[in-house]
Design a protein around this motif. Structure first.
Motif, mmCIF file in Angstrom:
data_model
loop_
_atom_site.group_PDB
_atom_site.id
_atom_site.type_symbol
_atom_site.label_atom_id
_atom_site.label_comp_id
_atom_site.label_asym_id
_atom_site.label_seq_id
_atom_site.Cartn_x
_atom_site.Cartn_y
_atom_site.Cartn_z
ATOM 1 N N VAL A 36 30.713 61.648 34.226
ATOM 2 C CA VAL A 36 31.171 60.990 33.002
ATOM 3 C C VAL A 36 32.671 60.597 33.027
ATOM 4 C CG1 VAL A 36 31.657 61.221 30.360
ATOM 5 C CG2 VAL A 36 29.498 62.341 31.501
ATOM 6 N N LYS A 37 33.375 61.501 33.748
ATOM 7 C CA LYS A 37 34.951 61.037 33.716
ATOM 8 C C LYS A 37 34.987 59.615 34.649
ATOM 9 C CE LYS A 37 39.282 63.054 34.980
ATOM 10 N NZ LYS A 37 40.064 64.287 35.602
ATOM 11 N N LEU A 38 34.330 59.611 35.703
ATOM 12 C CA LEU A 38 34.266 58.420 36.674
ATOM 13 C C LEU A 38 33.949 57.241 36.009
ATOM 14 C CD1 LEU A 38 33.051 59.754 40.074
ATOM 15 C CD2 LEU A 38 35.115 58.618 39.546
ATOM 16 N N TYR A 39 32.809 57.280 35.186
ATOM 17 C CA TYR A 39 32.341 56.133 34.261
ATOM 18 C C TYR A 39 33.497 55.835 33.282
ATOM 19 C CZ TYR A 39 27.352 55.627 35.864
ATOM 20 O OH TYR A 39 26.385 55.356 36.363
ATOM 21 N N ASN A 40 33.824 56.819 32.443
ATOM 22 C CA ASN A 40 35.092 56.402 31.528
ATOM 23 C C ASN A 40 36.198 55.724 32.158
ATOM 24 O OD1 ASN A 40 33.475 57.852 29.655
ATOM 25 N ND2 ASN A 40 34.706 59.697 29.494
ATOM 26 N N ILE A 41 36.692 56.029 33.317
ATOM 27 C CA ILE A 41 37.623 55.291 33.910
ATOM 28 C C ILE A 41 37.139 53.844 34.079
ATOM 29 C CG2 ILE A 41 38.966 54.888 36.102
ATOM 30 C CD1 ILE A 41 38.946 58.019 36.397
ATOM 31 N N VAL A 42 36.141 53.363 34.673
ATOM 32 C CA VAL A 42 35.499 52.121 34.682
ATOM 33 C C VAL A 42 35.526 51.560 33.340
ATOM 34 C CG1 VAL A 42 33.682 50.869 35.636
ATOM 35 C CG2 VAL A 42 34.585 52.733 37.087
ATOM 36 N N LEU A 43 34.928 52.136 32.342
ATOM 37 C CA LEU A 43 34.742 51.555 31.186
ATOM 38 C C LEU A 43 35.798 51.136 30.518
ATOM 39 C CD1 LEU A 43 31.862 53.999 29.309
ATOM 40 C CD2 LEU A 43 31.720 51.732 30.496
ATOM 41 N N ARG A 44 36.943 52.002 30.546
ATOM 42 C CA ARG A 44 38.483 51.699 30.197
ATOM 43 C C ARG A 44 38.855 50.507 30.647
ATOM 44 N NH1 ARG A 44 41.570 54.767 26.941
ATOM 45 N NH2 ARG A 44 40.098 56.505 27.373
ATOM 46 N N GLY A 45 38.966 50.457 31.925
ATOM 47 C CA GLY A 45 39.248 49.126 32.926
ATOM 48 C C GLY A 45 38.336 47.779 32.353
ATOM 49 N N LEU A 46 37.241 48.026 32.296
ATOM 50 C CA LEU A 46 36.240 46.987 31.790
ATOM 51 C C LEU A 46 36.761 46.417 30.329
ATOM 52 C CD1 LEU A 46 32.964 47.926 32.817
ATOM 53 C CD2 LEU A 46 34.042 45.934 33.798
ATOM 54 N N CYS A 47 37.050 47.339 29.538
ATOM 55 C CA CYS A 47 37.504 46.998 28.013
ATOM 56 C C CYS A 47 38.904 46.453 28.122
ATOM 57 C CB CYS A 47 37.265 48.304 27.208
ATOM 58 S SG CYS A 47 35.606 48.708 26.633
ATOM 59 N N ASP A 48 39.748 46.862 28.815
ATOM 60 C CA ASP A 48 41.181 46.555 29.038
ATOM 61 C C ASP A 48 41.215 45.098 29.553
ATOM 62 O OD1 ASP A 48 42.162 48.688 28.022
ATOM 63 O OD2 ASP A 48 42.575 49.626 29.709
ATOM 64 N N GLY A 49 39.966 44.665 30.404
ATOM 65 C CA GLY A 49 40.029 43.493 30.972
ATOM 66 C C GLY A 49 39.189 42.331 30.336
ATOM 67 N N GLY A 50 38.766 42.791 29.078
ATOM 68 C CA GLY A 50 38.027 41.743 28.159
ATOM 69 C C GLY A 50 36.705 41.587 28.442
#
Length: 501
Positions: free
Chosen positions: A367-381
């Motif tokens: 879950v921690k790994l997915y959350n890092i990617v999800l945050r990156g995707l959201c920050d990147g629009g």
């Protein structure tokens, strides 16, 4: 309020009951009623901690304070962590004096060890730049028997001083540790070495390294390579390549305890023939790993350190070498890589790490790994793509989305103006019994009103009030304005229809 009370109530049962409540005030009411429902029942430390946590997370500070006073009056044995949670709540609310007062009153509670609280209040004071108060508090409490360890607080002081360019004072604290009855740990050396090198105090850094050989490197731990690397890089940046090579030789012999057959595989003299400083540093880093006995700890520590500096290419080479040697990268290595890629806005590459690289390595994302990617995707629009990963997480065995997952997605969708999609994710969040914060409700209700979805906005407002959260004035204004505008538009339609007919 309909509750199915058990025949015999235990503190564990009560903790489970109050955790299920949406409204913290309802949970508090149940907490207080339990004593009257069951005359022989008594609250214990864990149930007090649960109640304090619920009230603190919802911002109910006055009620939390009452529960803490009740805990003191009951004189039940409690753990240090309950005070840590309360002090962090006070700090978030800007009530520093309340946090300080609570710490000073801990002796009035039935708590035999408050080391965590001691370190927490020091951290809060340092974050608020109250250095004199932190120093006085340390001197007053560091020798009390309730404080079992002082090493973390001393490391905190050294870290703060080094960040302010006062590694000379941090060095004095380090040298005083023996008189404080403390033995410096690896973190102490890491903090001080970084501070000395940043301030250009390379001579002191070299002496610190030599003292490290006989204090914490006696068994040749691979995790020490990041401390060695800090000094070697600083020497190279300062043009002291020959000195760096000499220090490297001592590191391999005394620090990493490398056998002769391993040490001589690396021709470290080649470094002096290279003009590019970065190339020299890469060769030294390679020597640190290959020159000693290869270990998972050394590979992981070096890779994570390079990723933290956003040197992704160099870190990838270390990971490749790790795999060629027969070691499998740990989850912490992948976490560091994903975080580095997202910092560099290389979100597509971060996605490939989870979908391709980790699959080949037979490593299951957490879950921690997915959350890092999800945050990156959201920050990147790319919040819509992030929602797709939520569906993958749900299907993956043992990877259940947590509150942070939903918070990231709802915030990301709202930032892109996708309020309807954000509302769907929030509904799923509520089904999983994760409660959004007040700001999330406020933003989403205003957003739904702005796109003409007043009904969903009103439903969210009702949910918000049910959870004991109070909306901002602007939320009421948005709802009223949106509803009035809707009424006016409907009125115009009905007045025009007879005319057209």
């Amino acid at each position: 309020m309909c509750i199915r009370w058990p025949r015999i109530l235990t503190p564990t049962d009560l903790s489970q009951i109050i955790r299920k409540q949406k409204n913290p005030l309802t949970a508090l009411q149940i907490f207080n009623e339990a004593k009257y429902m069951y005359p022989s029942y008594r609250h214990n430390g864990p149930v007090y901690q649960t109640m304090v946590g619920i009230l603190g997370n919802s911002g109910r500070i006055s009620e939390m304070k009452e529960v803490i006073n009740q805990m003191k009056n009951d004189s039940c044995e409690c753990k240090d962590s309950v005070f840590v949670a309360a002090m962090k709540t006070y700090a978030r609310a800007g009530l520093m004096d309340e946090a300080f007062s609570l710490f000073k009153n801990i002796p009035e509670f039935n708590c035999v060890n408050w080391t965590m609280s001691f370190n927490t209040i020091l951290q809060i004071m340092v974050n608020e730049l109250r250095f004199d108060d932190a120093r006085c508090l340390f001197l007053e409490n560091c020798c009390k028997w309730e404080v079992s360890s002082r090493i973390r607080s001393l490391n905190l002081f050294m870290s703060t001083l080094c960040e302010k360019g006062r590694s000379d004072v941090a060095l004095k604290i380090f040298l005083e540790m023996d008189y404080q009855g403390c033995c410096p740990d690896r973190e102490s050396y890491r903090i001080l070495m970084k501070g000395l090198c940043q301030d250009g105090r390379l001579n002191e850094g070299t002496h610190l390294l030599y003292s490290m050989f006989w204090r914490i490197s006696q068994k040749g731990s691979g995790e020490d390579v990041i401390i060695y690397r800090t000094l070697l890089d600083a020497l190279c940046d300062n043009g002291q390549v020959e000195e760096a090579i000499e220090v490297l030789g001592k590191i391999l012999r005394k620090g990493l305890k490398a056998p002769n057959r391993s040490r001589f595989r690396i021709d470290i003299t080649q470094c002096s023939n290279v003009q590019d400083v970065e190339a020299i540093k890469r060769l030294l880093n390679e020597a640190l790993i290959k020159g000693g006995i290869p270990s998972l700890a050394s590979f992981s520590a070096m890779a994570i350190d390079l990723y933290m500096e956003n040197k992704i290419t160099d870190a990838d080479k270390v990971v490749k070498e790790m795999q060629d040697t027969g070691f499998r990268p740990t989850l912490s290595v992948y976490e560091a890589k994903l975080a580095a890629l997202c910092r560099e806005s290389e979100v597509d590459e971060a996605v490939k790490v989870i979908e391709v690289e980790m699959v080949k390595a037979h490593c299951v994302p957490t879950v921690k790994l997915y959350n890092i990617v999800l945050r990156g995707l959201c920050d990147g629009g790319k919040s819509a793509l992030a929602v797709g990963y939520l569906r993958k997480m749900v299907k993956q065995v043992g990877c259940v989305p947590d509150k942070e997952t939903y918070d990231i997605l709802v915030d990301g969708l709202c930032l892109e103006g996708k309020f309807i999609e954000a509302n769907r994710v929030l509904e799923e969040m509520l089904i999983k019994s994760y409660w959004p914060c007040v700001d999330t409700f406020n933003i989403l209700i205003r957003g739904l009103c702005s796109v003409g979805r007043q009904y969903e906005g009103v439903m969210l407002l009702e949910e918000m009030i049910n959870q004991g959260k109070l909306p901002e004035k602007s939320v009421w204004n948005s709802l009223v304005t949106s509803l009035c505008s809707n009424i006016v538009n409907n009125y115009k339609i009905y007045t025009i229809m007879p005319m057209t007919s």
